[in-house]
Write an enzyme that holds these catalytic residues in place. Structure first.
Site, PDB file in Angstrom:
ATOM      1  N   HIS A 196       2.538  -7.884  -3.268  1.00 36.65           N
ATOM      2  CA  HIS A 196       1.859  -8.090  -1.991  1.00 36.65           C
ATOM      3  C   HIS A 196       2.365  -9.336  -1.271  1.00 36.65           C
ATOM      4  O   HIS A 196       2.069  -9.545  -0.111  1.00 36.65           O
ATOM      5  CB  HIS A 196       0.355  -8.261  -2.225  1.00 36.65           C
ATOM      6  CG  HIS A 196      -0.367  -6.954  -2.250  1.00 36.65           C
ATOM      7  ND1 HIS A 196       0.000  -5.931  -3.064  1.00 36.65           N
ATOM      8  CD2 HIS A 196      -1.436  -6.515  -1.532  1.00 36.65           C
ATOM      9  CE1 HIS A 196      -0.818  -4.911  -2.859  1.00 36.65           C
ATOM     10  NE2 HIS A 196      -1.694  -5.242  -1.932  1.00 36.65           N
ATOM     11  N   VAL A 197       3.047 -10.196  -2.016  1.00 35.74           N
ATOM     12  CA  VAL A 197       3.482 -11.464  -1.433  1.00 35.74           C
ATOM     13  C   VAL A 197       4.993 -11.583  -1.603  1.00 35.74           C
ATOM     14  O   VAL A 197       5.515 -11.401  -2.707  1.00 35.74           O
ATOM     15  CB  VAL A 197       2.780 -12.656  -2.142  1.00 35.74           C
ATOM     16  CG1 VAL A 197       3.231 -13.979  -1.553  1.00 35.74           C
ATOM     17  CG2 VAL A 197       1.266 -12.517  -2.051  1.00 35.74           C
TER      18      VAL A 197
END
Lengths: 193, 122
Positions: B10-11
């Site tokens: 997600h990052v």
């Protein structure tokens, strides 16, 4: 009944507008039990769908659902992207050769969400709205009370899927944000049937 | 047959960091990653994941992810692609590192699966 192109366009246009109007509320619901971005994410997705459909208006229901699916998949950024995206993608595939009964269409969308999320009813997710709507359509008993009840029933469920499941018992008492955006989807549908 | 590894987070910085870490264990493999949304915000972008699949030169891609939508986007792309991708529902960093170590020495897939089994998270 079957949803024809114009009705389906009106349905989705109203849904897109309704997401934009309710962005803050969806974010608020998601802040309580998730990561607070459901409204922002969905708004990004539906705006992309609006733009895509404006640039290239759909000529049949399959194209309408597919363009909606791809916009949501590519632009939402959160879990609701692949979930709504899979629902509309499966619906697009189902009407590709010929249009099908609305109840069957929504059940196919629901099954897509279940498959993608490896989930089912009573887990405090959007499925808790989709499945009752599919059932209501197939029994010819769908109205706004059915949709609202389905949404409100998510309040008492302990989340066992999605980000809210990390909270366990503490998720009780909150509406599920995905169920809320799904309620908006089906309230818009009611206006076309 | 050569393995490739795909990292989805997600990052962006997490994807980059895990990739950096496992490159140490598998310097000879194709390791590609997708992290965050198109604007590098927190989230998951199927377009980025697809690009990372396209860039990967492995014959069999071992895929690792962090949270829900990374997993769902990955699964959705796996339904469309004709690439050979195997996704592992395991502890992200440790799983990817273990797989990289074994893939580097061309271990059979069965032994990679066996080594990852205790790291399964659900």
């Amino acid at each position: 009944m079957k949803l024809e192109l114009e009705q389906a366009q009106n349905w989705l246009n109203e849904f897109f507008e309704s997401i934009i109007e309710n962005k803050d509320l969806l974010n608020e619901l998601d802040t309580a039990i998730g990561d607070g971005d459901h409204g922002t994410n969905m708004e990004r997705g539906v705006k992309a769908a609006q733009e895509a459909l404006q640039n290239k208006p759909a000529t049949d229901v399959a194209k309408l659902y597919m363009t909606t699916a791809m916009s949501l998949v590519n632009k939402v950024g959160g879990a609701s992207g692949p979930l709504y995206g899979t629902a509309f993608m499966d619906m697009a595939k189902a009407v590709k050769s010929e249009n099908i009964e609305l109840a069957d269409l929504i059940q196919i969308g629901t099954d897509g969400i279940k498959r993608r999320g490896e989930s089912d009813v009573k887990m405090k997710t959007m499925i808790d709205v989709w499945q009752p709507v599919a059932d209501g359509l197939s029994d010819d008993k769908l109205n706004s009370e059915v949709i609202e009840k389905a949404l409100n029933d998510t309040k008492d469920i302990v989340a066992t899927k999605g980000r809210a499941s990390y909270l366990g018992e503490q998720s009780v008492g909150h509406l599920d944000p995905g169920a809320k955006s799904s309620e908006l989807l089906f309230k818009a549908l009611l206006n076309q049937i | 047959m050569k393995y490739g590894i795909l990292i989805v987070s997600h990052v962006n910085e997490i994807a980059l960091g895990v990739t950096k870490l496992i490159k140490e264990a598998a310097p000879d493999l194709s390791i590609t990653y997708a992290g965050g949304t198109e604007d590098n915000d927190i989230g998951s972008s199927p377009e980025k994941i697809q690009a990372a699949i396209d860039e990967n030169t492995g014959d069999k891609i071992l895929a690792f992810y962090d949270l829900g939508s990374s997993k769902m986007n990955l699964e959705m792309l796996m339904e469309f692609t004709d690439r050979d991708i195997e996704k592992f529902d395991v502890a992200f960093v440790e799983g990817a590192y273990t797989a990289a170590t074994l893939a580097q020495i061309s271990s059979p897939i069965e032994s990679i699966e066996e080594s990852l089994a205790p790291l399964k998270i659900k």
